[in-house]
Design a protein around this motif. Structure first.
Motif, PDB file in Angstrom:
ATOM      1  N   VAL A 183      -3.065  -4.541  -4.054  1.00 18.63           N
ATOM      2  CA  VAL A 183      -3.708  -3.445  -3.334  1.00 18.63           C
ATOM      3  C   VAL A 183      -3.579  -2.177  -4.163  1.00 18.63           C
ATOM      4  O   VAL A 183      -2.634  -2.022  -4.955  1.00 18.63           O
TER       5      VAL A 183
ATOM      6  N   SER B  63      -9.208   3.201  -1.097  1.00 22.72           N
ATOM      7  CA  SER B  63      -8.192   2.181  -1.298  1.00 22.72           C
ATOM      8  C   SER B  63      -8.901   0.850  -1.501  1.00 22.72           C
ATOM      9  O   SER B  63     -10.066   0.695  -1.105  1.00 22.72           O
TER      10      SER B  63
ATOM     11  N   MET C 196       0.826  -1.205   0.000  1.00 24.86           N
ATOM     12  CA  MET C 196       0.000   0.000   0.000  1.00 24.86           C
ATOM     13  C   MET C 196       0.864   1.261   0.000  1.00 24.86           C
ATOM     14  O   MET C 196       0.526   2.264  -0.642  1.00 24.86           O
TER      15      MET C 196
END
Length: 478
Positions: free
Chosen positions: A426, A413, A333
């Motif tokens: 991700v 996200s 991330m």
């Protein structure tokens, strides 16, 4: 994947038709008796043989061919056709650049290699833009011919020095003693034969060389160039190729400059008022967001322009340990965050340099060899060879920088588990708008806001596996 399946299906259907339907099978009406099939003609037999052979050979599609077909459709029927039309009219710069994902999908870091492939494709597009804005080229061509047909010769001293030659070898053996003998024997070499190795001389009798070298350089400002579409294709072996379409125009570059000059204070576009919200446009389905790279400009429901930047990275950990998977996800991330922020830097203020040194050489040569055997006899031979040598040294360097850009915030996200490859990816989406820029600027100022009491809210029952902290702030606080 759909294109590949349809082609495979066609092959097997063709084989089925050829084998089972081409021979004339007639059934007696109202009877269970089946007549013997009529013998196949020579033409039918050829069709059957070809269909069976094609169906039997496994076909591995080339992702580049599939990718080119997709791009061709986009440039022929999609928005690409409009971009090409504007380019032909001299209004914009438009190009599509491709790159290969360097590993197959079974590699644990496939998702990150895929991300880097998109970065490579975008970098290639930047190089094309730099060359378009101004290119410097130096080229040189050379032909060199050297000929001396005389075969190599041994001198009189060399021809009569067989004993001397052996004497030198004997001294060499004596120096290291039995160690050398043992080493030779261990490697399957007779020490006595080693002493009598033949002498050899080589000489180039002819060399004909044609060489061309081209040096290309370019340097330009890249601000205002923006990706407008991305493409991807793959085959059954998990090999992927990607492409990025980019556009640059004086109008869009001027708009980017106005954001900096006006410090984000832009007016809404009246024609865009009343449209869907940014969240509605972007969506929240990871399977779709997985296909988005780069940065885009859209308009929100109030008619304000919004920059949407996408970033993603892969979690290489595929085991079952929860902590390791969580740590890998967190690191991925952060890399996705960095990628999304970098998109803003390249869009607002960036500069690039391109350098390429390409050389191509054709060499034709004849080499003469003369050997003197241990018994003193002479053996001579000639060997002709042709070779093509290609060299390339290319460097593409692009740097972006943006300072104090207020209003960049995270929209959402996501986490996506690839259904075929079992890879976890991700992603993150950041946005910028004049409204968020103004809010960030206002927040920098010292403002005393009046707090209001939070109204009580009815609690909903949630799963015991999901919890959140105590509510301490209210929406009215902001």
């Amino acid at each position: 994947m759909q294109t590949q399946f349809s082609r495979s299906a066609k092959r097997y259907i063709a084989a089925f038709i050829a084998i089972f339907l081409l021979p004339s099978l007639s059934f007696a009406q109202g009877s269970t008796n089946i007549e013997a099939p009529a013998p196949a003609t020579q033409e039918q037999a050829a069709v059957i043989e070809e269909a069976v052979a094609e169906a039997a050979v496994p076909q591995v599609l080339d992702p580049r061919a599939e990718l080119d077909e997709l791009i061709s459709i986009y440039n022929g029927e999609g928005k690409g056709a409009l971009f090409l039309e504007k380019q032909d009219q001299g209004q914009i710069f438009y190009t599509v650049s491709r790159a290969r994902v360097k590993v197959s999908a079974d590699h644990p870091d496939w998702a990150n290699f895929r991300t880097m492939a998109f970065e490579e494709a975008y970098l290639k597009a930047q190089a094309e833009y730099m060359k378009f804005l101004g290119v410097s080229v130096r080229a040189a061509a050379l032909q060199s011919i050297k000929e001396d047909p005389t075969m190599p010769e041994f001198t009189r001293e060399e021809l009569g020095s067989t004993n001397k030659f052996e004497e030198i070898l004997e001294k060499a053996v004596a120096v290291v003693g039995s160690k050398l003998d043992n080493m030779l024997s261990e490697n399957g070499i007779d020490p006595e034969k080693f002493k009598a190795l033949p002498r050899e001389k080589k000489k180039e009798l002819l060399r004909n060389t044609i060489e061309k070298r081209t040096v290309t350089t370019a340097s330009a400002e890249l601000s205002g160039m923006i990706p407008v579409q991305t493409f991807e294709a793959n085959n059954s072996e998990g090999r992927h190729e990607v492409a990025v379409a980019v556009v640059a125009s004086p109008k869009f570059k001027s708009w980017i400059s106005s954001i900096i000059a006006n410090k984000g204070d832009l007016r809404p576009n009246p024609r865009k008022v009343g449209g869907p919200s940014v969240r509605s446009i972007v969506g929240n389905k990871p399977a779709a967001l997985f296909q988005q790279f780069g940065i885009r400009r859209i308009y929100n429901q109030d008619g304000y322009p919004v920059l949407v930047s996408y970033g993603q990275a892969g979690n290489a950990y595929t085991g079952t340990d929860y902590d390791e998977r969580a740590e890998g996800r967190e690191m991925a991330m952060r890399h996705a965050d960095a990628q999304a922020y970098a998109n803003f830097a390249f869009l607002f203020k960036s500069h690039g340099m391109f350098s390429q040194d390409a050389g191509r050489k054709e060499v034709e040569k004849t080499v003469g060899t003369v050997e003197q055997q241990a018994d003193g006899s002479i053996f001579s031979s000639k060997e002709r060879s042709k070779e093509f040598i290609s060299t390339l040294n290319q460097t593409i360097n692009a740097k972006g920088c943006i300072k104090n850009l207020p209003g960049v915030r995270k929209l959402t996200s996501w986490t996506y588990k690839h259904p075929e490859y079992n890879q976890e990816i991700v992603g993150v989406i950041y946005t910028w708008s004049p409204q968020s820029s103004k809010l960030a600027t206002d927040l920098k100022k010292t403002v005393t806001a009046k707090k209001t009491a939070a109204a009580p809210h009815a609690k909903k029952q949630v799963s015991p596996n999901a919890v959140m902290g105590q509510e301490m702030m209210d929406v009215d606080d902001f």
